[in-house]
Scaffold this active site. Sequence first.
Site, PDB file in Angstrom:
ATOM      1  N   LYS A 145     -36.546 -88.419 -20.337  1.00 56.09           N
ATOM      2  CA  LYS A 145     -36.530 -86.982 -20.647  1.00 56.09           C
ATOM      3  C   LYS A 145     -37.777 -86.559 -21.423  1.00 56.09           C
ATOM      4  O   LYS A 145     -38.421 -85.583 -21.079  1.00 56.09           O
ATOM      5  CB  LYS A 145     -35.309 -86.618 -21.508  1.00 56.09           C
ATOM      6  N   ARG A 177     -40.375 -99.741 -26.120  1.00 58.54           N
ATOM      7  CA  ARG A 177     -41.021 -98.433 -26.303  1.00 58.54           C
ATOM      8  C   ARG A 177     -41.889 -98.382 -27.552  1.00 58.54           C
ATOM      9  O   ARG A 177     -41.528 -98.913 -28.596  1.00 58.54           O
ATOM     10  CB  ARG A 177     -39.928 -97.367 -26.384  1.00 58.54           C
ATOM     11  N   ARG A 190     -26.058 -81.998 -26.474  1.00 63.96           N
ATOM     12  CA  ARG A 190     -25.614 -83.381 -26.342  1.00 63.96           C
ATOM     13  C   ARG A 190     -24.100 -83.511 -26.443  1.00 63.96           C
ATOM     14  O   ARG A 190     -23.571 -84.616 -26.347  1.00 63.96           O
ATOM     15  CB  ARG A 190     -26.241 -84.202 -27.464  1.00 63.96           C
ATOM     16  N   ARG A 231     -39.862 -96.946 -32.827  1.00 64.21           N
ATOM     17  CA  ARG A 231     -38.886 -96.108 -33.525  1.00 64.21           C
ATOM     18  C   ARG A 231     -37.828 -96.973 -34.192  1.00 64.21           C
ATOM     19  O   ARG A 231     -37.346 -97.926 -33.591  1.00 64.21           O
ATOM     20  CB  ARG A 231     -38.208 -95.156 -32.531  1.00 64.21           C
ATOM     21  N   ARG A 273     -26.349 -95.854 -28.983  1.00 68.22           N
ATOM     22  CA  ARG A 273     -26.763 -94.590 -28.365  1.00 68.22           C
ATOM     23  C   ARG A 273     -26.238 -94.472 -26.946  1.00 68.22           C
ATOM     24  O   ARG A 273     -25.868 -93.392 -26.492  1.00 68.22           O
ATOM     25  CB  ARG A 273     -28.285 -94.448 -28.404  1.00 68.22           C
TER      26      ARG A 273
HETATM   27  P1  ADP Z   1     -33.047 -90.745 -27.258  1.00 70.59           P
HETATM   28  O1  ADP Z   1     -32.843 -89.789 -26.112  1.00 70.59           O
HETATM   29  O2  ADP Z   1     -34.056 -91.792 -26.986  1.00 70.59           O
HETATM   30  O3  ADP Z   1     -31.786 -91.312 -27.822  1.00 70.59           O
HETATM   31  P2  ADP Z   1     -33.845 -88.478 -29.025  1.00 70.59           P
HETATM   32  O4  ADP Z   1     -35.223 -88.431 -29.545  1.00 70.59           O
HETATM   33  O5  ADP Z   1     -33.455 -87.444 -28.028  1.00 70.59           O
HETATM   34  O6  ADP Z   1     -33.672 -89.965 -28.473  1.00 70.59           O
HETATM   35  O7  ADP Z   1     -32.783 -88.418 -30.237  1.00 70.59           O
HETATM   36  C1  ADP Z   1     -32.857 -89.307 -31.315  1.00 70.59           C
HETATM   37  C2  ADP Z   1     -31.685 -89.105 -32.250  1.00 70.59           C
HETATM   38  O8  ADP Z   1     -31.714 -87.780 -32.816  1.00 70.59           O
HETATM   39  C3  ADP Z   1     -30.301 -89.216 -31.620  1.00 70.59           C
HETATM   40  O9  ADP Z   1     -29.875 -90.553 -31.508  1.00 70.59           O
HETATM   41  C4  ADP Z   1     -29.466 -88.393 -32.613  1.00 70.59           C
HETATM   42  O10 ADP Z   1     -29.202 -89.127 -33.792  1.00 70.59           O
HETATM   43  C5  ADP Z   1     -30.403 -87.265 -32.976  1.00 70.59           C
HETATM   44  N1  ADP Z   1     -30.226 -86.108 -32.063  1.00 70.59           N
HETATM   45  C6  ADP Z   1     -31.156 -85.636 -31.178  1.00 70.59           C
HETATM   46  N2  ADP Z   1     -30.693 -84.573 -30.498  1.00 70.59           N
HETATM   47  C7  ADP Z   1     -29.441 -84.348 -30.951  1.00 70.59           C
HETATM   48  C8  ADP Z   1     -28.414 -83.395 -30.631  1.00 70.59           C
HETATM   49  N3  ADP Z   1     -28.596 -82.444 -29.683  1.00 70.59           N
HETATM   50  N4  ADP Z   1     -27.242 -83.468 -31.314  1.00 70.59           N
HETATM   51  C9  ADP Z   1     -27.046 -84.394 -32.259  1.00 70.59           C
HETATM   52  N5  ADP Z   1     -27.948 -85.331 -32.596  1.00 70.59           N
HETATM   53  C10 ADP Z   1     -29.138 -85.328 -31.962  1.00 70.59           C
END
Ligand code: ADP
Length: 210
Positions: free
Chosen positions: A13, A122, A88, A155, A166
């Site tokens: 994404k 990554r 999410r 990360r 996750r």
């Molecule tokens: P990835 O898709 O690799 O898991 P992201 O960068 O999209 O990573 O998100 C990293 C973290 O940020 C998530 O694991 C969560 O803790 C938090 N997060 C991101 N977007 C949301 C969301 N829409 N709602 C709740 N937590 C979020």
Amino acid sequence: MKLIFLGPPGAGKGTLAALVSKEYRIPQISTGDIFRDAIKRETELGKKVKEIVGRGDLVPDELTVSLVRERLGQPDASGGYILDGFPRTIPQAAALDEFQKIDSVVNFTVSDKIVIERLSGREVCKNCGAIYHVKNMPSKVKGVCDRCGGPLYTRPDDTLESITNRLEVYKKQTEPLVSYYRKKKILRDIDSSKSPEDTLTQVRKLLGKP
Ligand code: ADP
């Protein structure tokens, strides 16, 4: 063009949102990037979410929604945007429906095996956020960003434990959004198991000319 990029962690994404953002001249709004930036700068928000993000759990809906609502109210988002990592959960999607009309949801699909392989190798630029992979997409000089020369790092939530969590969180809380948007007939699936270029070609076909 108001877009949502949906898919499990590691589906691509973020990588695709950066490419599409440049080509279609619409901002990429990544809640993950917003949280990581707040953590890095040790703001109030950063302190609140640090542990949650580190574990790979979700930040509470109310907090996330109000953050996105404010971001979407900024002038650069008026002509369209890519939401990368939001919504999410079903409550987040329902809240978004109250104040925005989304044109299209792109659902990136990929197997768990590929997700784990991608996330465990990554690397991200500390400076500009560009994404690399030690094996599949290495930077030209080890540890240095091709784009801006910044240092690359892993990360803290890309440990096997957090990745596994996750994935579970995704299946339980986020995957129901696939049928939520499918019912609205605005969701399209894209196989993102190959290269970013291959995925970008499919996205272009789907979105049409910029
Ligand atoms: P990835 O898709 O690799 O898991 P992201 O960068 O999209 O990573 O998100 C990293 C973290 O940020 C998530 O694991 C969560 O803790 C938090 N997060 C991101 N977007 C949301 C969301 N829409 N709602 C709740 N937590 C979020």
